[in-house]
Structures are given as C-alpha cells and as structure tokens.
Design a protein around this motif. Structure first.
Motif, PDB file in Angstrom:
ATOM      1  N   VAL A 120      49.768 101.512  54.930  1.00 20.86           N
ATOM      2  CA  VAL A 120      48.895 101.937  56.030  1.00 20.86           C
ATOM      3  C   VAL A 120      47.675 101.030  56.046  1.00 20.86           C
ATOM      4  N   GLU A 121      47.212 100.691  57.237  1.00 18.25           N
ATOM      5  CA  GLU A 121      45.950  99.964  57.357  1.00 18.25           C
ATOM      6  C   GLU A 121      44.939 100.853  58.057  1.00 18.25           C
ATOM      7  N   ILE A 122      43.739 100.896  57.491  1.00 19.77           N
ATOM      8  CA  ILE A 122      42.675 101.660  58.126  1.00 19.77           C
ATOM      9  C   ILE A 122      41.664 100.653  58.675  1.00 19.77           C
ATOM     10  N   HIS A 123      41.419 100.686  59.975  1.00 20.72           N
ATOM     11  CA  HIS A 123      40.482  99.742  60.576  1.00 20.72           C
ATOM     12  C   HIS A 123      39.079 100.326  60.623  1.00 20.72           C
ATOM     13  N   PRO A 124      38.078  99.435  60.633  1.00 21.57           N
ATOM     14  CA  PRO A 124      36.703  99.930  60.693  1.00 21.57           C
ATOM     15  C   PRO A 124      36.497 100.747  61.971  1.00 21.57           C
ATOM     16  N   GLY A 125      35.870 101.892  61.811  1.00 16.54           N
ATOM     17  CA  GLY A 125      35.483 102.684  62.967  1.00 16.54           C
ATOM     18  C   GLY A 125      36.590 103.437  63.673  1.00 16.54           C
ATOM     19  N   GLU A 126      37.793 103.406  63.130  1.00 16.61           N
ATOM     20  CA  GLU A 126      38.855 104.162  63.809  1.00 16.61           C
ATOM     21  C   GLU A 126      39.037 105.531  63.165  1.00 16.61           C
ATOM     22  N   CYS A 127      39.656 106.412  63.937  1.00 17.62           N
ATOM     23  CA  CYS A 127      40.098 107.670  63.353  1.00 17.62           C
ATOM     24  C   CYS A 127      41.599 107.578  63.214  1.00 17.62           C
ATOM     25  N   HIS A 128      42.031 107.439  61.972  1.00 18.25           N
ATOM     26  CA  HIS A 128      43.448 107.238  61.698  1.00 18.25           C
ATOM     27  C   HIS A 128      44.048 108.561  61.237  1.00 18.25           C
ATOM     28  N   CYS A 129      44.985 109.077  62.031  1.00 11.71           N
ATOM     29  CA  CYS A 129      45.577 110.359  61.672  1.00 11.71           C
ATOM     30  C   CYS A 129      46.815 110.145  60.818  1.00 11.71           C
ATOM     31  N   LEU A 130      46.894 110.950  59.757  1.00 11.07           N
ATOM     32  CA  LEU A 130      48.051 110.902  58.879  1.00 11.07           C
ATOM     33  C   LEU A 130      48.769 112.223  59.064  1.00 11.07           C
ATOM     34  N   LEU A 131      49.970 112.124  59.663  1.00  7.61           N
ATOM     35  CA  LEU A 131      50.696 113.358  59.944  1.00  7.61           C
ATOM     36  C   LEU A 131      51.896 113.481  59.030  1.00  7.61           C
ATOM     37  N   GLY A 132      52.363 114.695  58.896  1.00  6.15           N
ATOM     38  CA  GLY A 132      53.536 114.901  58.064  1.00  6.15           C
ATOM     39  C   GLY A 132      53.655 116.354  57.711  1.00  6.15           C
ATOM     40  N   ASP A 192      41.357 115.828  54.092  1.00  5.46           N
ATOM     41  CA  ASP A 192      42.710 116.323  53.851  1.00  5.46           C
ATOM     42  C   ASP A 192      42.864 117.721  54.442  1.00  5.46           C
ATOM     43  N   GLU A 193      43.571 117.804  55.539  1.00  6.75           N
ATOM     44  CA  GLU A 193      43.822 119.048  56.258  1.00  6.75           C
ATOM     45  C   GLU A 193      42.564 119.895  56.422  1.00  6.75           C
ATOM     46  N   PRO A 194      41.546 119.350  57.049  1.00  5.15           N
ATOM     47  CA  PRO A 194      40.305 120.115  57.180  1.00  5.15           C
ATOM     48  C   PRO A 194      40.438 121.293  58.142  1.00  5.15           C
ATOM     49  N   THR A 195      41.456 121.259  58.984  1.00  6.22           N
ATOM     50  CA  THR A 195      41.539 122.305  60.005  1.00  6.22           C
ATOM     51  C   THR A 195      42.642 123.323  59.727  1.00  6.22           C
ATOM     52  N   SER A 196      43.409 123.109  58.646  1.00  5.06           N
ATOM     53  CA  SER A 196      44.612 123.940  58.506  1.00  5.06           C
ATOM     54  C   SER A 196      44.311 125.408  58.250  1.00  5.06           C
ATOM     55  N   SER A 222      34.884 104.948  59.394  1.00  4.32           N
ATOM     56  CA  SER A 222      36.325 105.117  59.586  1.00  4.32           C
ATOM     57  C   SER A 222      36.721 106.488  59.061  1.00  4.32           C
ATOM     58  N   VAL A 223      37.587 107.144  59.789  1.00  5.08           N
ATOM     59  CA  VAL A 223      38.011 108.471  59.356  1.00  5.08           C
ATOM     60  C   VAL A 223      39.521 108.476  59.151  1.00  5.08           C
ATOM     61  N   VAL A 224      39.934 108.992  57.985  1.00  6.12           N
ATOM     62  CA  VAL A 224      41.361 109.236  57.767  1.00  6.12           C
ATOM     63  C   VAL A 224      41.531 110.739  57.851  1.00  6.12           C
ATOM     64  N   PHE A 225      42.228 111.170  58.883  1.00  5.57           N
ATOM     65  CA  PHE A 225      42.308 112.591  59.192  1.00  5.57           C
ATOM     66  C   PHE A 225      43.743 113.063  58.957  1.00  5.57           C
ATOM     67  N   ILE A 226      43.907 113.936  57.969  1.00  5.09           N
ATOM     68  CA  ILE A 226      45.245 114.431  57.653  1.00  5.09           C
ATOM     69  C   ILE A 226      45.455 115.786  58.304  1.00  5.09           C
ATOM     70  N   THR A 227      46.584 115.954  58.910  1.00  8.71           N
ATOM     71  CA  THR A 227      46.874 117.236  59.550  1.00  8.71           C
ATOM     72  C   THR A 227      48.375 117.340  59.734  1.00  8.71           C
ATOM     73  N   HIS A 228      48.850 118.572  59.939  1.00 11.02           N
ATOM     74  CA  HIS A 228      50.235 118.650  60.395  1.00 11.02           C
ATOM     75  C   HIS A 228      50.269 119.263  61.796  1.00 11.02           C
ATOM     76  N   ASP A 271      42.792 107.749  66.929  1.00  5.68           N
ATOM     77  CA  ASP A 271      43.019 106.472  67.612  1.00  5.68           C
ATOM     78  C   ASP A 271      44.425 105.969  67.309  1.00  5.68           C
ATOM     79  N   ARG A 272      44.831 106.144  66.035  1.00  7.23           N
ATOM     80  CA  ARG A 272      46.173 105.737  65.650  1.00  7.23           C
ATOM     81  C   ARG A 272      46.790 106.834  64.797  1.00  7.23           C
ATOM     82  N   PHE A 273      48.101 106.855  64.778  1.00  6.83           N
ATOM     83  CA  PHE A 273      48.805 107.945  64.120  1.00  6.83           C
ATOM     84  C   PHE A 273      49.888 107.385  63.215  1.00  6.83           C
ATOM     85  N   THR A 274      49.850 107.771  61.947  1.00  2.87           N
ATOM     86  CA  THR A 274      50.912 107.364  61.037  1.00  2.87           C
ATOM     87  C   THR A 274      51.621 108.627  60.573  1.00  2.87           C
ATOM     88  N   VAL A 275      52.931 108.584  60.644  1.00  2.87           N
ATOM     89  CA  VAL A 275      53.684 109.763  60.241  1.00  2.87           C
ATOM     90  C   VAL A 275      54.358 109.517  58.901  1.00  2.87           C
TER      91      VAL A 275
END
Ligand SMILES: Nc1ncnc2c1ncn2[C@@H]1O[C@H](COP(=O)(O)OP(=O)(O)O)[C@@H](O)[C@H]1O
Ligand SMILES: [Mg+2]
Lengths: 262, 374
Positions: A29-41, A174-178, A201-207, A217-221
């Motif tokens: 996974v690449e995390i870019h400056p200033g993006e919100c990168h969602c990690l789903l699964g 890590d799943e802040p909203t679950s 940059s934010v790495v936002f994990i959620t399901h 901004d981008r989504f990695t599953v």
C-alpha cells in the motif's frame, strides 16, 4: 490527488506470520501526503495487523517499509510516533481510569523545572487539553474528568485530537466508527475531514463502505491477508467495493435475497 | 473548516452538575479520610484515659503506623502500576538476616552491610519484575515463589552459619555508625528535653533516667515513613513518571502503544517495593538489635490491605499514596488502640475486617463516580 509525488509511507509486500497463522500474505500500500486512504476488509482480513506493522507494534515477517522515501525499521511504537506516525488503535486508544488531560499527554508529558526537580506541568497540560477539546466540539466538565466518563465518539475524538496536536504527519485510525452511533459517527467523519484538510495523511480503517466513501480519496481492500487492489474515488461504486470486501460471488447472491439493503 | 460540529453545549446537556462541595469530597482518599476519622473518634471516646493519647501512647501507635506506611508506599505504587509483590514480608526477614550475617558473622562495618543489603534486595526486586515482564506470568505467582524462596533462605542461612534462628549483637556492632544511625537513631532530642523541662510532656520520676522526658526524640523510622510518603505522592501525582505508573497499570498495551516504557516502569516499581521492604528491615534490625528468621511474616498482606483501604484499585491504574498512608495509620491506630483499650487482641482482626469492608465499599462507590466505571 497527485499520485506522482513520493508516498509518505510505502509498504511493500508486507507479510506477518503468528506461528502457523499467516495474518498478512504480502500486502502493498502507498499512502500519499494529505490523502485519506481507506483500508477496507471484513473481520479477520488483517487490517489491524497491517497497520500495527506500520505503527511499530509488530515487526513484519517479510517486506519493506519506506517512510518519506527512506527504508524504515521501527523497533517499537515510540519510534513510529517520533517519525510522525500516530495511531488510534481499535480497542486500546485511551485509559478510562485516567483523566482526559493525563491521557492526552500520555507518553508526551510536558515538564517544568521546580528547583532541582522536573515536574509534570499540569497547568499547561490542562489548558491545552481544554482548548483542543473545545476546538473539536467537546465541552469537558474539567481537564481532570476521567476518560471513562466520555462516550465512545468523544474518546475517539480525544485520541484524534491528541495525535494531531503532537504534529502527526500520518494519522492511522483503526475502525474509529465501528462502535459508534449515527451522530457520533458523523462527528468522527467530520473530524477526519478536518484533519486531512490540515495536510495530515489519514489511514482510515473500516468495514463500512458508506463511511469510507464519505471521506476517502483512495480505497484499498484487504481480503484474507492480501490486497485486492486500490481504487480512486469516483472510479468505483459502493457495490463494487462491497463485493471486493466480501470476496465476490457469495455477496452478490446474498444481496439479491436481501433486496440490496446491505 | 466549515464542518458541522454540534454546538458544545449539546454534549453537556446530559451531564449533571456536581456541586463544588461534592467535588471536593469525591477523591480517591475519601475512604481513608472517613476511616481515619471514625477510628480516632472511636478511640477518643472509648480509650481516652488509657494513655493512648499521652506522649508515650502517641509515639507508640505512630511507630507502628510508620512501619505500615513504609511498606504501604511501595505496595501502593506497585499496585497502581498493575502488579503485586507478595514477597515483601519474606524480603523484610531476608534483608534483616543478611545485615546480621554481614555485621555480626563477617564483622563488616554496619554501613557496608546496610549498603550491600540494599543492593542485593533491590536486585532481587528487579529480578521479580524482570521475570514477570519476560514470562508474562501474573506477578501474584512470581512473587509468591519468592515469598517461599526468600523465607527459606532466611531460615536456612543463620542455621548453617550460626546454628540458630536469631542473630543478635547488632546494636554493639553498629554503635556510632553513621548509616546505621540513619535508620535506628532518633532526632529532635533537644526539643523533647525542652518539652519535658517545661512540663509539656511527662518525664521519668524515678530510676536511672530520672528527669529525662519519656519520649526522647522522633525515631528515624517515622522520618523515613513521612519522607517516603511525600516522595511517593510527588512522584505519582506531579511527575511524568507518575503518569507512566498510572498508564502502565491502567492498560499496559495502550500505554505501550502511546510510547510509555511500560516494562521499565514496572520493573522499577518492583525495585522500589524491595527498597521499602529493606528500609523497614533495617529500621527493625537497628531497633531490636537482632535479626530473626520469622520477621516480616504476613507484612505483604498488611501492606496491600492498607493500600486498598487507601482507595487503590486491586487491578491497577488507580490509587493514592496519601490514601495508602491513611490506611497504614488506621491499621496502626486500631492495632495499638485495642491494646490500650484493653480489648482482647483477637478482636483486632474483627475490627480490621469491618473497616476494610466499609472503606472498600465506600471507595468503590467513589471510584465509579470519578471514572464512570460501570
Ligand atoms: N497476535 C496474534 N497472534 C495470532 N494471530 C493473530 C494475532 N493478531 C491477529 N491474528 C490473526 O490474524 C488475522 C487478522 O487479524 P486482524 O488483523 O485483527 O483482522 P482485522 O483487523 O482485519 O479484523 C486473524 O485471523 C487473527 O486471528
Ligand atoms: Mg481490527
């Protein structure tokens, strides 16, 4: 989002084994400056394990981590924090028995000289805590209020505010909203958006696909310890994301029988 | 920045206002404060004429309370850091015994024996902590093992070396020693002579010490107790390290993830607990002039009880050194007070059990208010 610039964090073929359990089987996974990168699964996909290798909690069994283009080896969470990676872990973000201000400065206690001694500067800590909480829209009874008396959403907000205050370049959530209700979720999502606009940059994990699409901004599953690919906002529909998360086919069938409500 | 953050008042509408009087009351030490007042009221009413509150009587229960305080401070900080030390009592016996062996059998100067004893005991405390951290076993089990190991050595060593279980003659061997004086001596003698002269406190009326005050100074034991309580209180509430102690005991994983050196904090608290036990032992040996194989028996539980009366949470992360000191005071006053009041000494346990239960119930209630526990 300019994908040409160097990523702030680049994770290459990360593998993590716990004895015979292969939690991660090559995740990049690449995390870019200033993006919100969602990690789903789905549950058990390896999301928490993956971000723990990013925040110095676990050392990867295999694979490389580049931070701002340079190879990085975090020995412990402190190294990652010092590099500018702040993490709000899924279950263990705050200590409920301790006050908000003690939690806020945990591991970063401000000190003032008192004769030959160095004392915890409670006045400064309390003042900053109250101020930061007010900015986030939380009105504390006092800085000595215990975190245990806050709601789940407020706790997440305290944790996020703490990370931002200490100058994180990357904020991992890590799943802040679950575990949150609708209103609290909206608050946390708004906070994420606010933080990203400050250049973090934010790495936002959620399901939850809807939560991801609201701010990402981008989504990695991730699925069973592998990346299924990264998609850019606007190039993927919620249904496609949902399918990727569930690993395809079964979900299509299920969704049909449930009338497209999931 | 135009996000729809709800107005601040809204998050507050469901929080009841707490009056400042109630807020002042709601503190971890409340159980200890109420218990102390109850105990003093009881003895002032029922044992006032027993001599418990003249200068000798006060000194009597102060010394006993101070002993409890010394080990309670160590147990308190360790418990807040999330661990137990059940080897305190055995450590007291062990420390006393090796001082005796060093000074009497080996003929070392007292200061050297005391110094070596501190090093050995603190190292054993560190070993306790290191094993707990490395194995991940509960400290309850690890220190229980050391309870037996240390007690075993304490009985074994003097029998092998001196063929007895009590080694005496330490007073003579440590006469005039500067370091021994810091544990066994008394200070402010002049003040008490003066107080005796002006009639503020009683003086001996016959015998070889005629004219001297019945209390001739503050034992160093009490100074150590007060010093350790102040040190522990400042360390816990006013320093960065204190925040780490709370964090390590509150949730070791969360603390570690926030960059707190949890293992170091815990090991250091085990060492501090051993330090406190050694202070207790040195004071006791210097006072009695001897070391016995059964010294310190059950002290670990008395320390833990004092700490719990003082408002600390058995599972760690919450507590107060001042509370623990009050718990120790309650302990000392009750134990000696019943003696003064002429009450059958077995009732001490009944009384203590009742106070323990009462204080802990009150503390649990207070803690729920403070921390929002359910
Ligand atoms: N410390 C560990 N020891 C053994 N197995 C683990 C450990 N941590 C995670 N796992 C396993 O790794 C897999 C991925 O877990 P996790 O990363 O927590 O998933 P997610 O956060 O996506 O729900 C699971 O099968 C889990 O049981
Ligand atoms: Mg997880």
């Amino acid at each position: 989002m300019n994908t040409q610039q160097t990523p702030i964090i680049e994770m290459k073929n990360i593998e993590k084994h716990f004895g015979r359990v292969i939690a991660l089987a090559g995740v990049s996974v690449e995390i870019h400056p200033g993006e919100c990168h969602c990690l789903l699964g789905d549950n058990g996909a390896g999301k928490s394990t993956f971000i723990k290798t990013m925040s110095g909690v676990h050392k990867p069994t295999q694979g490389e981590i580049f931070f701002e283009g340079k190879p990085m080896h975090f020995e412990n969470p402190r190294d990652a924090i010092e590099a500018g990676i702040a993490t709000v872990h899924q279950h263990l973000a705050m200590i409920p028995l301790m006050s908000v201000s003690r939690n806020f400065f945990m591991g970063n206690e401000p000190e003032r000289r008192f004769g030959p001694m160095k004392l915890f500067d409670h006045d400064y800590a309390n003042q900053v805590t109250m101020e930061e909480m007010r900015k986030m829209g939380i009105n504390l009874r006092g800085p000595d209020q215990a975190v245990g008396t806050l709601s789940g959403g407020e706790r997440q907000t305290v944790a996020i505010a703490r990370a931002v205050h200490f100058g994180a370049k990357v904020l991992i959530l890590d799943e802040p909203t679950s575990a949150l209700g609708v209103r609290q979720t909206a608050n946390v999502l708004a906070t994420i958006d606010k933080v990203r606009k400050q250049g973090v940059s934010v790495v936002f994990i959620t399901h939850n696909v809807r939560h991801a699409l609201a701010v990402g901004d981008r989504f990695t599953v991730l699925n069973r310890g592998k990346t299924l690919g990264t998609a850019v906002r606007g190039e993927i529909t919620p249904e496609e994301l949902q399918d990727m998360m569930a690993g395809g086919q079964e979900m299509v069938a299920l969704e049909g029988s449930l009338g497209g409500t999931v | 920045m135009a996000q729809a953050i709800p107005p601040a008042e809204q998050s507050d509408e469901r929080v009841k206002d707490i009056s400042s009087f109630r807020k002042a009351l709601i503190r971890p030490e409340l159980g200890g404060i109420v218990g102390t007042m109850a105990v003093f009221t009881f003895f002032l009413l029922f044992a006032f004429d027993s001599g418990m509150f003249n200068s000798q009587g006060v000194m009597n229960w102060s010394i006993v309370s101070a002993q409890f305080m010394i080990i309670a401070v160590g147990a308190c900080l360790l418990m807040i850091a999330g661990e137990f030390d059940l080897s305190v009592g055995s450590m007291i016996g062990f420390a006393g015994m090796i001082i005796a062996i060093f000074t009497v059998t080996l003929g070392w100067p007292a200061w050297m024996s005391i110094f070596m004893t501190f090093i050995i005991c603190i190292a054993i405390g560190g070993l306790n902590g290191w094993i707990v951290i490395r194995t991940g076993l509960p400290s309850f089990i690890v220190t229980l093992a050391f309870l037996f190991i240390l007690r075993g050595f304490t009985i074994f060593l003097p029998q092998v070396i001196e063929r007895k279980t009590i080694i005496g003659g330490i007073k003579d061997a440590s006469e005039g020693d500067w370091l021994a004086g810091m544990f066994g001596g008394k200070i402010f003698g002049g003040l008490f002579t003066w107080l005796g002269d002006i009639g503020a406190i009683a003086t001996f009326e016959r015998g070889s010490r005629i004219g001297e005050p019945v209390v001739d100074g503050i034992p160093m034991l009490i100074i150590w107790a007060i010093g350790l309580v102040i040190f522990g209180h400042i360390l816990l509430t006013k320093t960065k390290f204190g925040n780490w102690i709370f964090a390590a005991g509150g949730d070791a994983e969360a603390a570690r993830n926030s960059g707190v050196p949890v293992s170091r904090v815990k090991i250091m608290m085990f060492m501090f607990s051993a330090f406190c036990a050694t202070v207790f032992a040195v004071c006791q040996v210097m006072e009695f002039g001897s070391a016995g194989a059964d010294r310190g028996l059950l002290k670990e539980f008395e320390a833990i009880i004092a700490v719990v009366i003082g408002g600390a949470l058995l599972t760690g992360g919450y507590g107060s050194v001042l509370g623990a000191a009050l718990g120790a005071l309650i302990f000392g006053v009750v134990q000696q007070g019943l003696f003064f009041a002429g009450v059958e000494s077995s009732l001490f346990r009944v009384f203590l059990g009742v106070i323990l239960l009462f204080a802990v119930i009150l503390n649990t209630y207070i803690r729920r208010i403070i921390t929002g526990e359910r």
